[in-house]
Design an enzyme around this catalytic site. Structure first.
Site, PDB file in Angstrom:
ATOM      1  N   SER A  67       0.776  -1.243   0.082  1.00 19.82           N
ATOM      2  CA  SER A  67      -0.004   0.019  -0.048  1.00 19.82           C
ATOM      3  C   SER A  67       0.894   1.102   0.075  1.00 19.82           C
ATOM      4  O   SER A  67       0.224   2.167  -0.298  1.00 19.82           O
ATOM      5  CB  SER A  67      -1.047   0.025   1.089  1.00 19.82           C
ATOM      6  N   LYS A 104       0.684   4.351   7.103  1.00 10.70           N
ATOM      7  CA  LYS A 104      -0.080   5.215   5.765  1.00 10.70           C
ATOM      8  C   LYS A 104       0.470   6.678   6.066  1.00 10.70           C
ATOM      9  O   LYS A 104       1.045   7.009   6.899  1.00 10.70           O
ATOM     10  CB  LYS A 104      -1.682   5.222   6.033  1.00 10.70           C
TER      11      LYS A 104
END
Length: 146
Positions: A67, A104
Site C-alpha cells: 500500500s 500510511k
C-alpha cells in the site's frame, strides 16, 4: 533486537550494543569514475547514532504489503519509527486502526484525519469516531535490502 509480532507489521525494539560501528569511508562513493584508493580515510559509523534520535521511543517494524510503494516503502522493508515525534499532516505514520497496525501517510485538516496509501489500488481511509484509532509513531527512515 527483540521481536514482537503483529499483523501486518512485525515490530522490533533496538538492542543495546557496545559495538563501535562498521567501517565508514567519508569520501563519497563515486557512481562515475573510481577515486584512487589512497584518498579513503576509514572511520567508524554507528547506524544507531545515524538512525535513532530517541532510543527509548524508537522501534523497528517490517513492512508487509504494497500500500505504500509510491512512498518507497516496499514489502519486507525495515522501518525506523519514533514514537516521540508529533504526528502532523503529510508525515508517514504507523497507526493502530481497529485492531491492526498499518503504515500510511497522514492527511490532517482541522478536526478530520485520513490515512492515505501511496498506491492507487488501495482506498483512502477516513477516521471517524467509530474507529479504534491511535497514531502509534512516525516513520523516520526506511532500511532496504538490495
Amino acid at each position: 533486537m527483540i521481536r514482537h509480532k503483529s499483523q501486518p507489521l512485525t515490530f522490533f525494539t533496538p538492542k543495546a550494543t557496545n559495538n563501535s560501528g562498521a567501517p565508514f569511508f567519508d569520501t563519497g562513493i563515486s557512481a562515475g569514475f573510481p577515486s584512487p584508493a589512497e584518498d579513503f580515510k576509514e572511520q567508524r559509523l554507528s547506524l544507531d547514532k545515524e538512525l535513532i534520535k530517541n532510543k527509548e521511543a524508537t522501534f523497528f517494524a517490517r513492512v508487509s504489503g504494497q500500500s505504500m510503494i509510491g512512498a518507497g516503502l516496499d514489502d519486507n522493508d525495515l522501518l525506523v519509527i519514533d514514537r516521540s515525534l508529533e504526528p502532523t499532516n503529510n508525515k508517514i505514520a504507523v497507526c493502530f486502526l481497529d485492531g491492526e497496525f498499518t503504515v500510511k501517510r497522514l492527511k490532517v485538516d482541522k478536526d478530520e484525519v485520513w490515512l492515505q496509501p501511496e498506491n492507487p489500488n488501495y482506498p483512502i481511509i477516513k477516521i471517524t469516531s467509530d474507529n479504534d484509532f491511535v497514531i502509534w509513531g512516525i516513520v523516520t527512515s526506511v532500511i532496504k535490502k538490495v
